[in-house]
Write a protein that holds these residues in place. Sequence first.
Motif, mmCIF file in Angstrom:
data_model
loop_
_atom_site.group_PDB
_atom_site.id
_atom_site.type_symbol
_atom_site.label_atom_id
_atom_site.label_comp_id
_atom_site.label_asym_id
_atom_site.label_seq_id
_atom_site.Cartn_x
_atom_site.Cartn_y
_atom_site.Cartn_z
ATOM 1 N N GLN A 12 5.582 -5.664 -27.096
ATOM 2 C CA GLN A 12 5.019 -5.037 -25.895
ATOM 3 C C GLN A 12 3.525 -5.312 -25.721
ATOM 4 O O GLN A 12 3.067 -5.576 -24.610
ATOM 5 C CB GLN A 12 5.236 -3.520 -25.940
ATOM 6 N N VAL A 13 2.767 -5.230 -26.804
ATOM 7 C CA VAL A 13 1.307 -5.292 -26.678
ATOM 8 C C VAL A 13 0.675 -6.491 -27.369
ATOM 9 O O VAL A 13 -0.544 -6.672 -27.303
ATOM 10 C CB VAL A 13 0.669 -3.987 -27.216
ATOM 11 N N GLY A 14 1.474 -7.323 -28.016
ATOM 12 C CA GLY A 14 0.917 -8.445 -28.750
ATOM 13 C C GLY A 14 0.438 -8.011 -30.122
ATOM 14 O O GLY A 14 0.952 -7.052 -30.695
ATOM 15 N N GLU A 15 -0.549 -8.679 -30.656
ATOM 16 C CA GLU A 15 -1.053 -8.333 -31.979
ATOM 17 C C GLU A 15 -1.890 -7.056 -31.926
ATOM 18 O O GLU A 15 -2.738 -6.898 -31.035
ATOM 19 C CB GLU A 15 -1.872 -9.482 -32.563
ATOM 20 N N ALA A 16 -1.638 -6.175 -32.859
ATOM 21 C CA ALA A 16 -2.352 -4.898 -32.911
ATOM 22 C C ALA A 16 -2.477 -4.468 -34.361
ATOM 23 O O ALA A 16 -1.786 -4.978 -35.241
ATOM 24 C CB ALA A 16 -1.603 -3.843 -32.096
ATOM 25 N N PHE A 17 -3.364 -3.513 -34.615
ATOM 26 C CA PHE A 17 -3.597 -3.061 -35.981
ATOM 27 C C PHE A 17 -3.528 -1.546 -36.086
ATOM 28 O O PHE A 17 -3.622 -0.819 -35.084
ATOM 29 C CB PHE A 17 -4.960 -3.548 -36.494
ATOM 30 N N SER A 18 -3.360 -1.085 -37.321
ATOM 31 C CA SER A 18 -3.370 0.339 -37.631
ATOM 32 C C SER A 18 -4.229 0.556 -38.865
ATOM 33 O O SER A 18 -4.329 -0.325 -39.722
ATOM 34 C CB SER A 18 -1.946 0.846 -37.877
ATOM 35 N N MET A 19 -4.875 1.717 -38.961
ATOM 36 C CA MET A 19 -5.684 2.062 -40.118
ATOM 37 C C MET A 19 -4.805 2.662 -41.211
ATOM 38 O O MET A 19 -3.978 3.537 -40.927
ATOM 39 C CB MET A 19 -6.773 3.063 -39.739
ATOM 40 N N LEU A 20 -4.995 2.226 -42.438
ATOM 41 C CA LEU A 20 -4.245 2.769 -43.555
ATOM 42 C C LEU A 20 -4.861 4.084 -44.030
ATOM 43 O O LEU A 20 -6.085 4.259 -44.005
ATOM 44 C CB LEU A 20 -4.207 1.769 -44.708
ATOM 45 N N THR A 21 -4.001 5.004 -44.461
ATOM 46 C CA THR A 21 -4.469 6.299 -44.939
ATOM 47 C C THR A 21 -3.966 6.558 -46.353
ATOM 48 O O THR A 21 -2.996 5.954 -46.813
ATOM 49 C CB THR A 21 -4.013 7.443 -44.016
ATOM 50 N N ALA A 22 -4.650 7.483 -47.021
ATOM 51 C CA ALA A 22 -4.306 7.884 -48.392
ATOM 52 C C ALA A 22 -4.618 9.365 -48.539
ATOM 53 O O ALA A 22 -5.069 10.025 -47.595
ATOM 54 C CB ALA A 22 -5.111 7.058 -49.390
ATOM 55 N N GLU A 23 -4.384 9.873 -49.749
ATOM 56 C CA GLU A 23 -4.800 11.245 -50.042
ATOM 57 C C GLU A 23 -6.319 11.349 -49.885
ATOM 58 O O GLU A 23 -7.037 10.371 -50.104
ATOM 59 C CB GLU A 23 -4.395 11.617 -51.469
ATOM 60 N N PRO A 24 -6.824 12.510 -49.515
ATOM 61 C CA PRO A 24 -8.267 12.619 -49.286
ATOM 62 C C PRO A 24 -9.073 12.655 -50.580
ATOM 63 O O PRO A 24 -8.649 13.242 -51.574
ATOM 64 C CB PRO A 24 -8.398 13.943 -48.526
ATOM 65 N N GLY A 25 -10.228 12.020 -50.549
ATOM 66 C CA GLY A 25 -11.174 12.150 -51.649
ATOM 67 C C GLY A 25 -11.992 13.410 -51.480
ATOM 68 O O GLY A 25 -11.861 14.131 -50.479
#
Length: 203
Positions: free
Chosen positions: A135-148
């Motif tokens: 639908q939108v072509g190339e796109a990115f997402s931010m990776l998440t983890a447990e909080p520091g």
Amino acid sequence: MCNEAARRIDLGLLREDFAHLRIPLRFPEGAPNMAPLPSVRITDATVIVRAVEEGSNEAELVTRRWSWPGAHGKPVYNYRSDGRNIARGRCLIPVDGFYEFTAPPPGQKRKTKWIFTHARHSWFCIAGVWKHDDQVGEAFSMLTAEPGPDIAPYHDRQVVVLDRTDWSRWLDGSAPSAELCRPAPAGTLLPARVDGTPALSVS
């Protein structure tokens, strides 16, 4: 979850810092527009850095959309790294800050907005993953983890802030994602309330 960031980085500084880390940086689509963006939001376009090809030590700077459509059309702008082996589609997302929100103070309706900047550098990189979406072509997402410890008083998750010494290993895939997708050590991030009042005390 992080749904807003700031990117006010001079292109010359970005190039210089990557060169200092011995990461050759290409511009396959030409030098990007690096006009200051104090607010980058979901579906906005901003720059990412990714390997020229899988396993390569050369990187390229391109402009891509933040988030792709997920289930029921909801945007995938944060992607949990926990328990995943992220071996393909890795990228770095250059920012100079990201925002989080906490519950409104007593008697107020609006949430409190905080910006997190790096304690040692004027800009930094969040670990990301990119993909092609029909639908939108190339796109990115931010990776998440447990909080520091710097994030825990504000949110129960955090975006993965990579140390500069890990940028090359993230891009070329030589380090397992589980090794690098971890909470930021105490003292990495500096919180500031956007309206200028003091940050929360950390016990």
